[in-house]
Design a protein around this motif. Structure first.
Motif, mmCIF file in Angstrom:
data_model
loop_
_atom_site.group_PDB
_atom_site.id
_atom_site.type_symbol
_atom_site.label_atom_id
_atom_site.label_comp_id
_atom_site.label_asym_id
_atom_site.label_seq_id
_atom_site.Cartn_x
_atom_site.Cartn_y
_atom_site.Cartn_z
ATOM 1 N N THR A 1 0.843 -1.184 0.000
ATOM 2 C CA THR A 1 0.000 0.000 0.000
ATOM 3 C C THR A 1 0.880 1.235 0.000
ATOM 4 O O THR A 1 2.061 1.174 0.346
ATOM 5 C CB THR A 1 -0.915 0.058 1.242
ATOM 6 O OG1 THR A 1 -0.099 0.275 2.411
ATOM 7 C CG2 THR A 1 -1.697 -1.244 1.398
ATOM 8 N N THR B 1 0.776 3.415 2.056
ATOM 9 C CA THR B 1 1.112 3.735 3.446
ATOM 10 C C THR B 1 2.291 2.904 3.942
ATOM 11 O O THR B 1 2.679 3.009 5.103
ATOM 12 C CB THR B 1 -0.100 3.512 4.369
ATOM 13 O OG1 THR B 1 -0.532 2.154 4.259
ATOM 14 C CG2 THR B 1 -1.241 4.437 3.994
ATOM 15 N N GLU C 1 2.606 7.511 2.214
ATOM 16 C CA GLU C 1 1.648 8.413 2.851
ATOM 17 C C GLU C 1 1.397 7.989 4.299
ATOM 18 O O GLU C 1 1.387 6.809 4.603
ATOM 19 C CB GLU C 1 0.311 8.378 2.079
ATOM 20 C CG GLU C 1 0.459 8.776 0.611
ATOM 21 C CD GLU C 1 -0.832 8.566 -0.159
ATOM 22 O OE1 GLU C 1 -1.821 8.097 0.452
ATOM 23 O OE2 GLU C 1 -0.868 8.882 -1.363
ATOM 24 N N THR C 2 1.200 8.973 5.166
ATOM 25 C CA THR C 2 0.892 8.665 6.548
ATOM 26 C C THR C 2 -0.587 8.318 6.657
ATOM 27 O O THR C 2 -1.441 8.912 5.973
ATOM 28 C CB THR C 2 1.206 9.848 7.473
ATOM 29 O OG1 THR C 2 0.494 10.995 7.027
ATOM 30 C CG2 THR C 2 2.706 10.146 7.452
ATOM 31 N N GLU C 3 -0.896 7.356 7.526
ATOM 32 C CA GLU C 3 -2.295 6.914 7.673
ATOM 33 C C GLU C 3 -3.086 7.900 8.526
ATOM 34 O O GLU C 3 -2.578 8.564 9.379
ATOM 35 C CB GLU C 3 -2.332 5.532 8.307
ATOM 36 C CG GLU C 3 -1.729 4.457 7.420
ATOM 37 C CD GLU C 3 -1.852 3.079 8.012
ATOM 38 O OE1 GLU C 3 -2.771 2.341 7.621
ATOM 39 O OE2 GLU C 3 -1.055 2.730 8.895
#
Length: 249
Positions: free
Chosen positions: A64, A66, A247-249
């Motif tokens: 993903t 993330t 990307e940060t969750e």
């Protein structure tokens, strides 16, 4: 048979990678497959995909945006019902030793294949681990990315056979039923190398995958897929490279 070589370090030097993954997918050459791409309504997942009707949309390796990565390594042999789990999210329904759940790790490296137990790997994985650790030690630098990729591909294409591997032999023999040998048992020596090619069965290594993630979360996912139908005299590979930031969750 498939194989995974994984290095990870949560606190790397800024000039190095926090994650290096190299993997082979061994499969029938005529099994319908989609190339690496982003998928799903949110396009947060990326992987190659199986296109065979009953399992369409499934995958063997994916991640993903993330930063979560998952890989499937089918274990060849009689089924078992136990399913121990470890803190590093390793699941194995063939491992009965509940007192030792950790995946063996050496120099921040985890190396796995289709053996019944991570504690007793096939020789090709044990030898491959040594080479993988050496590659990481010498080429885990962002300014050596091309050399790193080249060396990882050399590892994944290693045709050295370990036909006398006792773990592989024992596991192959366990698939024999009433004197009838399976393709696994019949082709044990051809399955003993990291790179597998068995044209008479239409089977072998058809995908190389390399994933790197650096200190700042920049990620590159390279997939090299063997084009089918396979031309033994001129084997062609399709390259797909996706680049993105975690990307940060």
């Amino acid at each position: 048979m498939c194989v995974l070589f994984l290095y990870y370090n949560d606190n790397p030097d800024s000039s190095k990678y926090r994650l290096i993954l190299a993997s082979n997918r061994d499969e029938k050459f005529d099994r319908p497959t989609k190339a690496l791409d982003f998928w799903g309504s949110t396009k947060i997942c990326l992987s190659g995909q199986d296109s065979q009707n009953e399992v369409e949309g499934s995958t063997w390796l994916g991640m993903t945006k993330t930063g979560k990565v998952a890989i499937l390594l089918n274990i060849l042999g009689p089924a078992d019902t136990s399913s121990p789990q470890t803190d590093v999210a390793y699941f194995n329904n063939r491992e009965n030793d509940l007192n030792c759940r950790d995946v063996p790790m050496d120099n921040n490296c985890i190396c796995l294949s289709n053996a019944k137990s991570a504690k007793t790997p096939f020789q090709k994985v044990a030898k491959g681990r040594e080479k993988f650790i050496e590659i990481v030690e010498n080429f885990n630098y962002k300014d050596k990315k091309s050399e790193l990729t080249e060396k990882l591909l050399e590892l994944l294409r290693d045709k050295t056979k370990y036909a006398d591997d006792p773990v592989l032999q024992s596991q192959a023999e366990s698939t024999v039923s009433e004197g009838n040998e399976t393709n696994f048992a019949k082709n044990r020596d051809k399955l003993s190398s990291l790179y597998v090619y068995i044209p008479e069965l239409g089977y072998g290594t058809r995908t190389h995958s390399i994933i790197t993630m650096d200190f700042d979360g920049h990620c590159e996912y390279l997939e090299k897929t063997l084009l089918t139908p396979v031309d033994e005299e001129d084997m062609q590979w399709n390259d797909t490279l996706l680049k993105f930031d975690i990307e940060t969750e």
